[in-house]
Write a protein that holds these residues in place. Structure first.
Motif, short mmCIF file in Angstrom:
data_model
loop_
_atom_site.label_atom_id
_atom_site.label_comp_id
_atom_site.label_asym_id
_atom_site.label_seq_id
_atom_site.Cartn_x
_atom_site.Cartn_y
_atom_site.Cartn_z
N ILE A 139 77.05 67.03 94.13
CA ILE A 139 76.99 67.07 92.66
C ILE A 139 76.28 68.33 92.19
O ILE A 139 76.73 69.00 91.25
N ASN A 237 76.14 62.59 86.02
CA ASN A 237 77.09 62.24 87.08
C ASN A 237 76.76 60.90 87.74
O ASN A 237 77.20 60.64 88.86
N ARG A 240 79.35 58.63 89.56
CA ARG A 240 79.93 58.88 90.88
C ARG A 240 78.91 59.19 91.95
O ARG A 240 79.27 59.47 93.08
#
Length: 281
Positions: A139, A237, A240
């Motif tokens: 990420i 994020n 996910r």
């Protein structure tokens, strides 16, 4: 004559009474039920048996315990329906990240009576394709540019740092390598408390900030804002991110950023002492 397959359910809760009640309700609803009173027992069952459904408490007693069990089930039985429940009604208003890894969240004890119907509904709909979860390192690697942009926007709003005017590329020149170092650290974690890896770029950054006219306080504030921007990227994020890796990742991030600041400050102070020496012919 086709034999009916009885769905297997794993119930995880440290409340003995509630766990027994849920087990009885689900068994009477026609499910094959196993139960665990703690995370370790749940992980052992997940590791040696296959389940169609997981029903887990969120707090046992720590807030992340339920997500640990969910992550383990996702890896071992990716097609299993996963449902978590909490005693806190406000959780229904803050489930975006949790629902990224679970199929539903219910509030106990009121919704327990609807559990059989909820599970049958989820099983009948079938399991959607498992979400692809990303590591903290991935990420940050993918979001390095947006994180740097966020950091620059924070710096622009800081009157203290803006007393030193710099073009954005010059001000952020050290960050691409810092992110590469950070991603490497996340993918090759060091034992907490161990000596951090030496970063030549951090030392160069300290020298550059000295030449640019930064004070030590400005460098510390920039580093603080960098951590805020990094954690904002993770927040953006959460749908996910792999929850089982978040806590360790956050500690690694804080340690690495602080280590790079310490190395930059060391070279900054060393240059300051040199600058203070009298000029000799």
């Amino acid at each position: 004559m086709t034999e009916t397959v009885v769905p297997k359910v794993l119930v995880v809760d440290d409340d003995d009474n509630l766990r027994e009640v849920m087990t009885l309700i689900l068994e009477s609803g026609g499910f094959d039920v196993k139960s665990a009173s703690n995370v370790n027992d749940a992980l052992q069952l997940i590791g040696c048996q296959s389940f169609d459904v997981l029903v887990s408490d969120l707090h046992m007693p720590s807030a992340g315990d339920g997500l640990t069990v969910v992550s383990a089930m996702r890896h071992s039985n990716p097609k299993a329906v996963t449902i978590i429940f909490s005693a806190y009604p406000e959780m229904k208003e803050a489930v975006a990240a949790i629902l990224a890894q679970t199929d539903d969240i219910i509030v106990k004890p009121g919704a327990i009576g609807d559990l059989v119907g909820l599970i049958r509904e989820k099983l009948q709909k079938g399991k959607s394709a498992p979400r692809v979860l990303a590591s903290v390192a991935t990420i940050l690697e993918e979001g390095s540019k947006s994180t740097i942009d966020d950091w620059l926007s924070r710096v622009r709003r800081d009157d203290q740092v803006l007393t030193v005017w710099l073009d954005d590329p010059v001000r952020a020149a050290h960050l691409p390598q810092l992110f590469r170092d950070l991603v490497f650290r996340l993918r090759h974690p060091q034992p907490l408390g161990s000596r951090a890896l030496i970063s030549p770029s951090a030392a160069e950054h300290g020298l550059a900030r000295r030449v640019q006219g930064y004070t030590a306080a400005m460098m510390v504030e920039e580093s603080r804002m960098l951590q805020v921007s990094i954690f904002q990227t993770l927040q953006n994020n959460l749908n996910r991110v792999n929850f089982s890796l978040v806590l360790v990742g956050v500690m690694e991030i804080a340690d690495e950023v602080d280590s790079q600041l310490a190395q930059a400050m060391t070279s900054y102070v060393a240059q300051s002492k040199i600058d203070a020496l009298p000029i000799t012919a």
